[in-house]
Scaffold this motif. Structure first.
Motif, PDB file in Angstrom:
ATOM      1  N   GLY A 225       0.804  -1.210   0.000  1.00 29.30           N
ATOM      2  CA  GLY A 225       0.000   0.000   0.000  1.00 29.30           C
ATOM      3  C   GLY A 225       0.834   1.255   0.000  1.00 29.30           C
ATOM      4  N   ARG A 226       0.278   2.309   0.623  1.00 25.39           N
ATOM      5  CA  ARG A 226       0.905   3.627   0.586  1.00 25.39           C
ATOM      6  C   ARG A 226       2.050   3.771   1.569  1.00 25.39           C
ATOM      7  NH1 ARG A 226      -4.229   7.411   1.254  1.00 25.39           N
ATOM      8  NH2 ARG A 226      -4.567   5.901   2.921  1.00 25.39           N
ATOM      9  N   GLY A 227       2.204   2.833   2.488  1.00 24.55           N
ATOM     10  CA  GLY A 227       3.385   2.837   3.338  1.00 24.55           C
ATOM     11  C   GLY A 227       3.325   3.686   4.568  1.00 24.55           C
ATOM     12  N   HIS A 228       2.129   4.109   5.024  1.00 21.48           N
ATOM     13  CA  HIS A 228       2.038   4.942   6.236  1.00 21.48           C
ATOM     14  C   HIS A 228       1.986   4.086   7.487  1.00 21.48           C
ATOM     15  CE1 HIS A 228       1.684   8.560   3.932  1.00 21.48           C
ATOM     16  NE2 HIS A 228       0.656   8.078   3.269  1.00 21.48           N
ATOM     17  N   GLY A 229       1.401   2.895   7.412  1.00 24.15           N
ATOM     18  CA  GLY A 229       1.358   1.999   8.557  1.00 24.15           C
ATOM     19  C   GLY A 229       0.280   2.311   9.544  1.00 24.15           C
TER      20      GLY A 229
END
Length: 394
Positions: free
Chosen positions: A344-348
């Motif tokens: 995904g977008r990698g924000h966690g």
């Protein structure tokens, strides 16, 4: 209440660039304002020409470069450049407040970012300069442009005061936001420890219940069936050791809440398939891969591994904007490894969230290792290694 984020433009442009830009505006503005009037305010452009202005600009840029490293010296250099650029050394020469724009911007940035001692010293230096200039140079020597006229000396001092107060307000807002963030993080850790305490309550109560039942059984049959009593004592010993080990590792997290009754049902990796099915039904397919040696785990290890996976999968569902994720559970001699990855977008987690902080605290209490962060190829990765007591590490 969440803190107001700093505007990206202010956050990414360095203070040196802001100060240099303010100097350029201060130099160009009077010429544009008085264009066509045949008047200049007595600056270097009027007497020394362009070379004089370029020299003053070089000095001002040198002062701008010192804004973060030597704040007070930076203000002093900018004042000198402003003084010479406006011919402040000449009798009855006007120094409009707009010429002090670079000084005011530097004062604002220093007050917002530098230590309080530097902020106060810089402000005192600017005000001393204005007072001495008013007192030593005849006439109304410090002013503010109003159309094509020069206003009173109060304008320059007022702008300096406004710059200092604005920087001070920004500093206080940032410090308040940092204090709120630290307090929220501490409260999140405390809440996680209390939750662990409630979960461990059921585990410990279950173990003590087994010990009591087996002890009662052993007492009843010790004369007639010694072998059965011996088996019961063995089970008591095993349950006691497991409970003591759990208490040693989790005691730091236990908190007693008066009047609080726990209704938490312990969960573990046995519930992983159900968690995957529920998450898949919600829109994110969870692929589970298992490897290593199957076998029972200590309750606190089993529960913590499940919680790590549960929180990570929940973050994927809420924040990653992706349709699938991978959960890997590996068991080796002496340790259990879990890993959750997505593309995904990698924000966690959401900005200001503390789910990962709680997981890190949980793993630390079990003397394990925890990692969480964006993947180089995109997406996010959460990984934990939990040592399993009583087993030799390969």
């Amino acid at each position: 209440m969440p803190a107001t984020p700093t505007p990206p433009l202010f956050r990414h442009v360095p203070p040196e660039a802001w100060t240099a830009l303010a100097w350029c505006v201060a130099v160009a503005y009077p010429a544009l304002l008085l264009r066509g009037t045949g008047r200049l305010y007595g600056g270097a452009a009027a007497h020394g020409g362009l070379p004089f202005t370029l020299a003053d600009t070089a000095v001002a840029f040198a002062g701008a470069a010192l804004v973060r490293r030597v704040p007070v010296l930076s203000v002093a250099v900018l004042l000198i450049a402003t003084w010479t650029e406006t011919d402040g050394w000449a009798a009855k020469s006007q120094v409009p407040a707009v010429a002090l724009l670079a000084v005011d911007v530097a004062l604002f940035l220093i007050t917002a970012r530098a230590p309080r001692r530097s902020s106060r010293a810089a402000f005192a230096l600017v005000m001393t300069f204005l007072v001495l200039h008013i007192g030593l140079v005849p006439g109304n020597t410090v002013g503010i442009f109003t159309g094509t006229h020069i206003g009173t000396a109060d304008g320059a001092a007022l702008l300096a005061l406004v710059a200092w107060l604005a920087g001070r307000s920004l500093r206080q807002n940032r410090e308040h936001a940092e204090a709120l963030s630290s307090r929220a993080a501490a409260e999140a850790v405390t809440a996680e420890r209390l939750r662990i305490a409630r979960e461990m309550h059921d585990t410990v109560a279950h173990s003590i219940g087994i010990v009591a039942l087996q002890a009662g059984a052993a007492r009843r049959v010790i004369d007639r069936r010694p072998e059965r009593a011996k088996q019961a004592l063995g089970e008591i010993e095993s349950a006691g050791r497991e409970t003591l080990a759990a208490l040693r590792r989790m005691l730091v997290a236990l908190r007693q809440a008066d009047g609080e009754v726990s209704h938490t049902v312990p969960q573990g990796l046995a519930d992983l398939d159900r968690l995957a099915a529920t998450t898949t039904a919600a829109g994110v397919r969870v692929e589970v891969r298992r490897s290593g040696e199957p076998g029972p785990l200590p309750p606190e290890i089993d529960l913590s591994a499940f919680r790590i996976i549960q929180e990570s999968v929940t973050n994927v569902l809420r924040h990653a904007d992706v349709r699938d994720c991978l959960v890997t559970v590996g068991r080796t001699a002496g340790e259990l490894r879990v890993e959750i990855t997505d593309r995904g977008r990698g924000h966690g987690t959401a900005p200001g969230g503390f789910g990962l902080a709680g997981l890190r605290e949980r793993v630390a209490l079990l003397h394990g290792e925890f990692e969480a962060g964006p993947r180089p190829e995109g997406g996010f990765r959460v990984a934990a290694r939990l040592p399993v007591p009583g087993e030799a590490t390969a």
